[in-house]
Design a protein around this motif. Structure first.
Motif, PDB file in Angstrom:
ATOM      1  N   GLU A   5     -49.102 -44.659 -54.465  1.00  0.00           N
ATOM      2  CA  GLU A   5     -48.235 -45.774 -54.110  1.00  0.00           C
ATOM      3  C   GLU A   5     -48.717 -46.372 -52.787  1.00  0.00           C
ATOM      4  O   GLU A   5     -49.104 -45.652 -51.869  1.00  0.00           O
ATOM      5  CB  GLU A   5     -46.783 -45.314 -53.989  1.00  0.00           C
ATOM      6  CG  GLU A   5     -45.823 -46.465 -53.777  1.00  0.00           C
ATOM      7  CD  GLU A   5     -44.363 -46.090 -53.970  1.00  0.00           C
ATOM      8  OE1 GLU A   5     -43.500 -46.993 -53.887  1.00  0.00           O
ATOM      9  OE2 GLU A   5     -44.087 -44.888 -54.200  1.00  0.00           O
ATOM     10  N   ARG A   8     -46.578 -53.224 -50.002  1.00  0.00           N
ATOM     11  CA  ARG A   8     -46.783 -54.572 -50.526  1.00  0.00           C
ATOM     12  C   ARG A   8     -47.924 -55.268 -49.782  1.00  0.00           C
ATOM     13  O   ARG A   8     -48.710 -56.000 -50.381  1.00  0.00           O
ATOM     14  CB  ARG A   8     -45.501 -55.394 -50.411  1.00  0.00           C
ATOM     15  CG  ARG A   8     -45.707 -56.834 -50.874  1.00  0.00           C
ATOM     16  CD  ARG A   8     -44.460 -57.620 -51.040  1.00  0.00           C
ATOM     17  NE  ARG A   8     -44.791 -58.913 -51.625  1.00  0.00           N
ATOM     18  CZ  ARG A   8     -43.983 -59.610 -52.381  1.00  0.00           C
ATOM     19  NH1 ARG A   8     -42.784 -59.143 -52.662  1.00  0.00           N
ATOM     20  NH2 ARG A   8     -44.343 -60.781 -52.865  1.00  0.00           N
ATOM     21  N   PHE A  11     -51.147 -54.182 -51.204  1.00  0.00           N
ATOM     22  CA  PHE A  11     -51.329 -54.815 -52.518  1.00  0.00           C
ATOM     23  C   PHE A  11     -51.742 -56.277 -52.351  1.00  0.00           C
ATOM     24  O   PHE A  11     -52.665 -56.759 -53.008  1.00  0.00           O
ATOM     25  CB  PHE A  11     -50.027 -54.707 -53.313  1.00  0.00           C
ATOM     26  CG  PHE A  11     -50.145 -55.114 -54.757  1.00  0.00           C
ATOM     27  CD1 PHE A  11     -50.597 -54.222 -55.717  1.00  0.00           C
ATOM     28  CD2 PHE A  11     -49.789 -56.387 -55.165  1.00  0.00           C
ATOM     29  CE1 PHE A  11     -50.699 -54.581 -57.053  1.00  0.00           C
ATOM     30  CE2 PHE A  11     -49.885 -56.776 -56.496  1.00  0.00           C
ATOM     31  CZ  PHE A  11     -50.338 -55.863 -57.437  1.00  0.00           C
ATOM     32  N   ASP A  12     -51.068 -56.987 -51.438  1.00  0.00           N
ATOM     33  CA  ASP A  12     -51.377 -58.398 -51.202  1.00  0.00           C
ATOM     34  C   ASP A  12     -52.798 -58.580 -50.678  1.00  0.00           C
ATOM     35  O   ASP A  12     -53.451 -59.591 -50.952  1.00  0.00           O
ATOM     36  CB  ASP A  12     -50.392 -59.012 -50.208  1.00  0.00           C
ATOM     37  CG  ASP A  12     -49.001 -59.191 -50.808  1.00  0.00           C
ATOM     38  OD1 ASP A  12     -48.885 -59.131 -52.047  1.00  0.00           O
ATOM     39  OD2 ASP A  12     -48.046 -59.385 -50.024  1.00  0.00           O
ATOM     40  N   ARG A  18     -50.506 -64.013 -58.311  1.00  0.00           N
ATOM     41  CA  ARG A  18     -49.228 -63.834 -58.994  1.00  0.00           C
ATOM     42  C   ARG A  18     -48.985 -64.999 -59.940  1.00  0.00           C
ATOM     43  O   ARG A  18     -49.122 -66.155 -59.553  1.00  0.00           O
ATOM     44  CB  ARG A  18     -48.084 -63.828 -57.989  1.00  0.00           C
ATOM     45  CG  ARG A  18     -47.612 -62.572 -57.329  1.00  0.00           C
ATOM     46  CD  ARG A  18     -48.512 -61.446 -57.069  1.00  0.00           C
ATOM     47  NE  ARG A  18     -47.815 -60.429 -56.281  1.00  0.00           N
ATOM     48  CZ  ARG A  18     -48.232 -60.044 -55.095  1.00  0.00           C
ATOM     49  NH1 ARG A  18     -49.314 -60.547 -54.556  1.00  0.00           N
ATOM     50  NH2 ARG A  18     -47.555 -59.116 -54.439  1.00  0.00           N
ATOM     51  N   GLU A  24     -41.164 -57.797 -57.461  1.00  0.00           N
ATOM     52  CA  GLU A  24     -41.875 -56.527 -57.573  1.00  0.00           C
ATOM     53  C   GLU A  24     -41.148 -55.500 -56.706  1.00  0.00           C
ATOM     54  O   GLU A  24     -40.696 -55.806 -55.601  1.00  0.00           O
ATOM     55  CB  GLU A  24     -43.321 -56.696 -57.100  1.00  0.00           C
ATOM     56  CG  GLU A  24     -44.098 -57.717 -57.923  1.00  0.00           C
ATOM     57  CD  GLU A  24     -45.334 -58.234 -57.203  1.00  0.00           C
ATOM     58  OE1 GLU A  24     -45.622 -57.750 -56.096  1.00  0.00           O
ATOM     59  OE2 GLU A  24     -45.990 -59.140 -57.743  1.00  0.00           O
ATOM     60  N   TRP A  27     -45.688 -50.743 -55.667  1.00  0.00           N
ATOM     61  CA  TRP A  27     -47.080 -51.147 -55.814  1.00  0.00           C
ATOM     62  C   TRP A  27     -47.965 -49.901 -55.800  1.00  0.00           C
ATOM     63  O   TRP A  27     -47.694 -48.939 -55.076  1.00  0.00           O
ATOM     64  CB  TRP A  27     -47.482 -52.089 -54.673  1.00  0.00           C
ATOM     65  CG  TRP A  27     -46.589 -53.284 -54.596  1.00  0.00           C
ATOM     66  CD1 TRP A  27     -46.773 -54.499 -55.187  1.00  0.00           C
ATOM     67  CD2 TRP A  27     -45.338 -53.381 -53.899  1.00  0.00           C
ATOM     68  NE1 TRP A  27     -45.736 -55.338 -54.900  1.00  0.00           N
ATOM     69  CE2 TRP A  27     -44.827 -54.683 -54.113  1.00  0.00           C
ATOM     70  CE3 TRP A  27     -44.595 -52.489 -53.110  1.00  0.00           C
ATOM     71  CZ2 TRP A  27     -43.619 -55.108 -53.578  1.00  0.00           C
ATOM     72  CZ3 TRP A  27     -43.387 -52.914 -52.582  1.00  0.00           C
ATOM     73  CH2 TRP A  27     -42.915 -54.211 -52.807  1.00  0.00           C
ATOM     74  N   ARG A  29     -52.225 -48.204 -56.460  1.00  0.00           N
ATOM     75  CA  ARG A  29     -53.666 -48.468 -56.492  1.00  0.00           C
ATOM     76  C   ARG A  29     -54.408 -47.180 -56.804  1.00  0.00           C
ATOM     77  O   ARG A  29     -54.022 -46.104 -56.337  1.00  0.00           O
ATOM     78  CB  ARG A  29     -54.135 -49.025 -55.146  1.00  0.00           C
ATOM     79  CG  ARG A  29     -55.593 -49.476 -55.146  1.00  0.00           C
ATOM     80  CD  ARG A  29     -56.004 -50.017 -53.796  1.00  0.00           C
ATOM     81  NE  ARG A  29     -57.348 -50.538 -53.815  1.00  0.00           N
ATOM     82  CZ  ARG A  29     -57.987 -51.024 -52.770  1.00  0.00           C
ATOM     83  NH1 ARG A  29     -57.375 -51.031 -51.579  1.00  0.00           N
ATOM     84  NH2 ARG A  29     -59.218 -51.472 -52.872  1.00  0.00           N
ATOM     85  N   THR A  38     -48.136 -52.821 -60.478  1.00  0.00           N
ATOM     86  CA  THR A  38     -46.853 -53.059 -59.830  1.00  0.00           C
ATOM     87  C   THR A  38     -45.721 -52.852 -60.832  1.00  0.00           C
ATOM     88  O   THR A  38     -45.906 -53.027 -62.040  1.00  0.00           O
ATOM     89  CB  THR A  38     -46.796 -54.484 -59.231  1.00  0.00           C
ATOM     90  OG1 THR A  38     -45.559 -54.670 -58.555  1.00  0.00           O
ATOM     91  CG2 THR A  38     -46.930 -55.544 -60.306  1.00  0.00           C
ATOM     92  N   ILE A  40     -41.873 -54.079 -61.814  1.00  0.00           N
ATOM     93  CA  ILE A  40     -41.153 -55.338 -61.655  1.00  0.00           C
ATOM     94  C   ILE A  40     -39.753 -55.223 -62.250  1.00  0.00           C
ATOM     95  O   ILE A  40     -39.564 -54.655 -63.333  1.00  0.00           O
ATOM     96  CB  ILE A  40     -41.920 -56.481 -62.361  1.00  0.00           C
ATOM     97  CG1 ILE A  40     -43.328 -56.610 -61.770  1.00  0.00           C
ATOM     98  CG2 ILE A  40     -41.173 -57.805 -62.259  1.00  0.00           C
ATOM     99  CD1 ILE A  40     -44.277 -57.424 -62.609  1.00  0.00           C
ATOM    100  N   TYR A  50     -43.927 -53.005 -66.119  1.00  0.00           N
ATOM    101  CA  TYR A  50     -45.047 -52.703 -65.233  1.00  0.00           C
ATOM    102  C   TYR A  50     -46.246 -53.538 -65.666  1.00  0.00           C
ATOM    103  O   TYR A  50     -46.357 -53.962 -66.822  1.00  0.00           O
ATOM    104  CB  TYR A  50     -45.401 -51.212 -65.238  1.00  0.00           C
ATOM    105  CG  TYR A  50     -46.207 -50.759 -66.432  1.00  0.00           C
ATOM    106  CD1 TYR A  50     -47.607 -50.810 -66.420  1.00  0.00           C
ATOM    107  CD2 TYR A  50     -45.590 -50.282 -67.578  1.00  0.00           C
ATOM    108  CE1 TYR A  50     -48.352 -50.405 -67.515  1.00  0.00           C
ATOM    109  CE2 TYR A  50     -46.326 -49.878 -68.678  1.00  0.00           C
ATOM    110  CZ  TYR A  50     -47.704 -49.938 -68.641  1.00  0.00           C
ATOM    111  OH  TYR A  50     -48.447 -49.554 -69.728  1.00  0.00           O
ATOM    112  N   GLU A  77     -42.411 -46.716 -63.773  1.00  0.00           N
ATOM    113  CA  GLU A  77     -43.425 -45.994 -62.982  1.00  0.00           C
ATOM    114  C   GLU A  77     -44.157 -44.967 -63.826  1.00  0.00           C
ATOM    115  O   GLU A  77     -45.376 -44.819 -63.750  1.00  0.00           O
ATOM    116  CB  GLU A  77     -42.779 -45.326 -61.774  1.00  0.00           C
ATOM    117  CG  GLU A  77     -42.503 -46.264 -60.628  1.00  0.00           C
ATOM    118  CD  GLU A  77     -42.292 -45.527 -59.307  1.00  0.00           C
ATOM    119  OE1 GLU A  77     -42.626 -44.323 -59.224  1.00  0.00           O
ATOM    120  OE2 GLU A  77     -41.800 -46.170 -58.361  1.00  0.00           O
TER     121      GLU A  77
END
Length: 251
Positions: A5, A8, A11-12, A18, A24, A27, A29, A38, A40, A50, A77
């Motif tokens: 996890e 944000r 992630f951005d 988007r 969201e 997040w 990776r 992500t 949602i 997701y 998740e």
């Protein structure tokens, strides 16, 4: 497992574009692949979804997998983790995701933007996430071409018109003529088709006296939309991203 996890902001920083409108809530990776995801919340249906995206050769993150209408944050998740882990463990999937056949890579833009033929359908079979890059009109042409391959006589309505039937399709034989109206919605993965579209199509269906109406979308349908469509179970069909992928398997 290497799915972690992240914030944000992290992630951005990946520069992921988007396309949806829903908030969201978490997040993630991968530390092994250029893979992110992500979770949602749909504020209208109060359900969860997701989305997984992967970095392509051109450096752009594109949708590869997702699921909507899940009952809870935890379910979303868990599904995300299962999908991401499966992709990581597959190993060979990484090459398939990032390496395109030479013929497809030579002129990707013209492949998608010009005429819809079997080569385009074969390409989209291997890269269904590229459906989101088609213009709405090209998506209509793709659906019309697939229906023609299924034995329908098809006619695209004018591109400037919005009358609840993008494609008019017939199956004709010596006994009868079977009229179908098809409405196409090229939406982002998390922008679900709502009940308003269902009601519009139902209205046109009754006015035009079609045998069947079909709504085809690159997205999915809200729970209210599915309930509304069920009232016309033998006259209205809903086809989403999963159905389009199944149609493309014939090529």
């Amino acid at each position: 497992m290497s799915i972690n996890e992240i914030s944000r902001d992290e992630f951005d920083s990946l520069g992921i574009e988007r396309h949806g409108f829903f908030p969201e809530r978490a997040w993630f990776r991968s530390t092994e692949l250029n893979l992110a995801g992500t979770v949602i919340l749909d504020p209208f249906d109060k359900d969860w979804s997701y989305v997984l995206v992967a970095k392509d050769e051109d450096g752009t993150y594109r949708y590869i997998e997702g699921e909507v209408s899940l009952p809870s944050h935890q379910d979303a998740e868990e599904k995300l983790f299962m999908s991401a882990t499966r992709i990581e463990l597959a190993g060979a999937f990484q090459e398939e995701l990032y390496t395109e056949p030479e013929s497809a890579a030579q002129d990707e833009t013209s492949l998608i933007i010009t005429s819809i033929d079997d080569e385009v359908k074969k390409y989209l079979k291997k890269h269904p996430e590229r459906l989101y890059e088609l213009s709405p009109r090209k998506f209509e042409e793709l659906v019309a071409s697939i229906l023609k391959d299924m034995g329908f006589d098809v006619e695209l309505t004018q591109a400037t018109r919005d009358g609840g039937r993008d494609i008019i399709a017939h199956v004709r034989n010596a006994v009868c003529s079977y009229l179908t109206h098809i409405e196409c919605k090229r939406y982002a993965a998390d922008n679900k088709v709502g009940v308003g579209i269902i009601r519009e199509v139902i209205g046109v269906h009754h006015i035009r006296k079609a045998t069947k109406s079909i709504i085809v979308t690159t997205s999915f349908f809200s729970s209210d939309a599915v309930k509304e469509a069920a009232r016309m179970e033998n006259q209205l069909d809903l086809k989403d991203f999963t159905d389009i992928k199944a149609w493309l398997q014939r090529y």
